[in-house]
Design a protein around this motif. Structure first.
Motif, PDB file in Angstrom:
ATOM      1  N   GLU A  20     -13.367  21.077  50.190  1.00 45.35           N
ATOM      2  CA  GLU A  20     -12.351  21.692  51.035  1.00 45.35           C
ATOM      3  C   GLU A  20     -12.709  23.147  51.326  1.00 45.35           C
ATOM      4  O   GLU A  20     -13.233  23.858  50.477  1.00 45.35           O
ATOM      5  N   MET A  21     -12.418  23.596  52.528  1.00 47.31           N
ATOM      6  CA  MET A  21     -12.500  24.999  52.934  1.00 47.31           C
ATOM      7  C   MET A  21     -13.926  25.537  53.005  1.00 47.31           C
ATOM      8  O   MET A  21     -14.125  26.742  53.150  1.00 47.31           O
ATOM      9  N   VAL A  22     -14.965  24.667  52.932  1.00 42.91           N
ATOM     10  CA  VAL A  22     -16.339  25.152  52.993  1.00 42.91           C
ATOM     11  C   VAL A  22     -16.621  25.853  54.310  1.00 42.91           C
ATOM     12  O   VAL A  22     -17.259  26.912  54.352  1.00 42.91           O
ATOM     13  N   GLY A  23     -16.155  25.270  55.409  1.00 41.80           N
ATOM     14  CA  GLY A  23     -16.403  25.862  56.720  1.00 41.80           C
ATOM     15  C   GLY A  23     -15.835  27.264  56.845  1.00 41.80           C
ATOM     16  O   GLY A  23     -16.503  28.177  57.358  1.00 41.80           O
ATOM     17  N   GLU A  24     -14.610  27.443  56.372  1.00 43.01           N
ATOM     18  CA  GLU A  24     -13.966  28.754  56.448  1.00 43.01           C
ATOM     19  C   GLU A  24     -14.701  29.773  55.576  1.00 43.01           C
ATOM     20  O   GLU A  24     -14.929  30.921  55.990  1.00 43.01           O
ATOM     21  N   ASP A  66     -15.815  27.510  42.914  1.00 42.40           N
ATOM     22  CA  ASP A  66     -14.995  27.198  41.739  1.00 42.40           C
ATOM     23  C   ASP A  66     -14.046  28.325  41.371  1.00 42.40           C
ATOM     24  O   ASP A  66     -13.218  28.176  40.469  1.00 42.40           O
ATOM     25  N   GLY A  67     -14.166  29.465  42.042  1.00 40.62           N
ATOM     26  CA  GLY A  67     -13.271  30.579  41.758  1.00 40.62           C
ATOM     27  C   GLY A  67     -13.676  31.404  40.556  1.00 40.62           C
ATOM     28  O   GLY A  67     -12.934  32.285  40.134  1.00 40.62           O
ATOM     29  N   SER A  68     -14.872  31.152  39.974  1.00 44.90           N
ATOM     30  CA  SER A  68     -15.302  31.913  38.809  1.00 44.90           C
ATOM     31  C   SER A  68     -16.121  33.137  39.197  1.00 44.90           C
ATOM     32  O   SER A  68     -16.464  33.956  38.356  1.00 44.90           O
ATOM     33  N   ALA A  69     -16.442  33.251  40.477  1.00 47.94           N
ATOM     34  CA  ALA A  69     -17.154  34.428  40.957  1.00 47.94           C
ATOM     35  C   ALA A  69     -16.178  35.581  41.118  1.00 47.94           C
ATOM     36  O   ALA A  69     -14.957  35.396  41.076  1.00 47.94           O
ATOM     37  N   PRO A  70     -16.672  36.806  41.303  1.00 44.77           N
ATOM     38  CA  PRO A  70     -15.762  37.919  41.573  1.00 44.77           C
ATOM     39  C   PRO A  70     -14.872  37.599  42.755  1.00 44.77           C
ATOM     40  O   PRO A  70     -15.291  36.908  43.689  1.00 44.77           O
ATOM     41  N   PHE A  87      -6.601  25.353  47.979  1.00 41.78           N
ATOM     42  CA  PHE A  87      -6.889  26.718  47.552  1.00 41.78           C
ATOM     43  C   PHE A  87      -6.682  26.861  46.044  1.00 41.78           C
ATOM     44  O   PHE A  87      -6.504  27.957  45.543  1.00 41.78           O
ATOM     45  N   LYS A  88      -6.691  25.775  45.340  1.00 48.71           N
ATOM     46  CA  LYS A  88      -6.404  25.789  43.916  1.00 48.71           C
ATOM     47  C   LYS A  88      -7.405  26.661  43.168  1.00 48.71           C
ATOM     48  O   LYS A  88      -8.625  26.522  43.332  1.00 48.71           O
ATOM     49  N   ASP A  89      -6.879  27.596  42.361  1.00 48.27           N
ATOM     50  CA  ASP A  89      -7.672  28.463  41.490  1.00 48.27           C
ATOM     51  C   ASP A  89      -8.593  29.433  42.241  1.00 48.27           C
ATOM     52  O   ASP A  89      -9.493  30.013  41.633  1.00 48.27           O
ATOM     53  N   GLY A 109      -2.451  28.223  40.603  1.00 49.86           N
ATOM     54  CA  GLY A 109      -3.400  28.944  39.773  1.00 49.86           C
ATOM     55  C   GLY A 109      -4.230  29.986  40.490  1.00 49.86           C
ATOM     56  O   GLY A 109      -5.134  30.571  39.899  1.00 49.86           O
ATOM     57  N   SER A 110      -3.930  30.251  41.753  1.00 54.20           N
ATOM     58  CA  SER A 110      -4.756  31.176  42.534  1.00 54.20           C
ATOM     59  C   SER A 110      -4.363  32.631  42.313  1.00 54.20           C
ATOM     60  O   SER A 110      -3.221  32.939  41.973  1.00 54.20           O
ATOM     61  N   ASN A 111      -5.319  33.524  42.526  1.00 52.38           N
ATOM     62  CA  ASN A 111      -5.079  34.963  42.475  1.00 52.38           C
ATOM     63  C   ASN A 111      -4.967  35.460  43.912  1.00 52.38           C
ATOM     64  O   ASN A 111      -5.974  35.565  44.623  1.00 52.38           O
TER      65      ASN A 111
END
Length: 232
Positions: A20-24, A66-70, A87-89, A109-111
């Motif tokens: 999901e959301m790869v294009g954006e 995965d959301g683990s990057a800055p 947009f999870k996490d 779980g998103s910031n």
């Protein structure tokens, strides 16, 4: 050089084409890389060196997804159809989600600190556990949205539809609710610290809520049922 940057990104994202959301995300990275390349060129670097340094700045694509990057900053998802988007996490600080279709999107779980959701359709969106500190919802449709366990420090809800939204057992600090529709909105067991309400709350559920004297005083003038709240 723009085509070389696009070709490089396409190669990097090929294994994740079904995510999901790869294009954006790829488009946003492309814009950022263009700016990075131009900045390096302005420093006097030749084309090849500037290009190599630019692509080296991308980092690990898996970590980004995965959301683990800055955290990503200032990403713009405005005016897009992102219904049921995943947009999870994710971590998107100062993001823009304005005038977009975000119905049933999953932000759990998103910031999303200081992000903006102006004039967007967020009906039935899942914000469970999301950090929405400083976020702005203005003219936003949030009917049946779920905010349980989220962080709403100084979050602003203005001129928005919050009918049937769920804030049960939430802790709200400095949160603002101004001119919002809040029919059957639930704050059961929630805790309030200096929360501002300028809404009609006759049909809002505050059963078991705990609040400070200031919040209680504001609610008394809004026709809210405060018969089952605790003031501390």
């Amino acid at each position: 050089m723009d085509q070389q940057l696009r070709d490089h990104l396409n190669t990097l994202f090929t294994p994740y084409a079904n995510r999901e959301m790869v294009g954006e995300l790829k488009e946003e990275l492309f814009v950022n890389l263009q700016e990075k390349y131009s900045d390096l060129k302005s420093q006097g670097l030749d084309d090849l060196t500037a290009f190599q340094k630019t692509i080296a700045s991308i980092g690990d694509i898996q970590e980004i997804l995965d959301g683990s990057a800055p955290p990503l900053v200032h990403m713009d998802f405005s005016m897009k159809n992102l219904a049921q988007g995943d947009f999870k996490d994710v971590a998107v600080l100062d993001g823009k989600f304005n005038s977009s279709n975000l119905r049933k999107a999953d932000f759990s779980g998103s910031n999303l600190v200081n992000s903006s959701f102006k004039s967007s359709d967020c009906q039935e969106a899942n914000f469970v556990g999301a950090n929405l500190s400083g976020a702005l919802f203005k003219g936003t449709s949030l009917k049946s949205a779920d905010f349980r366990e989220s962080i709403l420090d100084k979050t602003e809800f203005r001129n928005s539809d919050l009918n049937h939204a769920n804030f049960d057992y939430q802790v709200l600090k400095g949160t603002v609710f101004q001119y919002c529709s809040m029919k059957r909105t639930s704050f059961r067991g929630a805790t309030f610290h200096q929360v501002t309400f300028q809404c009609q709350l006759k049909h809002t559920d505050f059963t078991g809520a705990i609040m400070d004297k200031l919040t209680y005083a504001l609610l008394k003038g809004s026709k809210a049922d405060l018969s089952n709240v605790t003031v501390r």
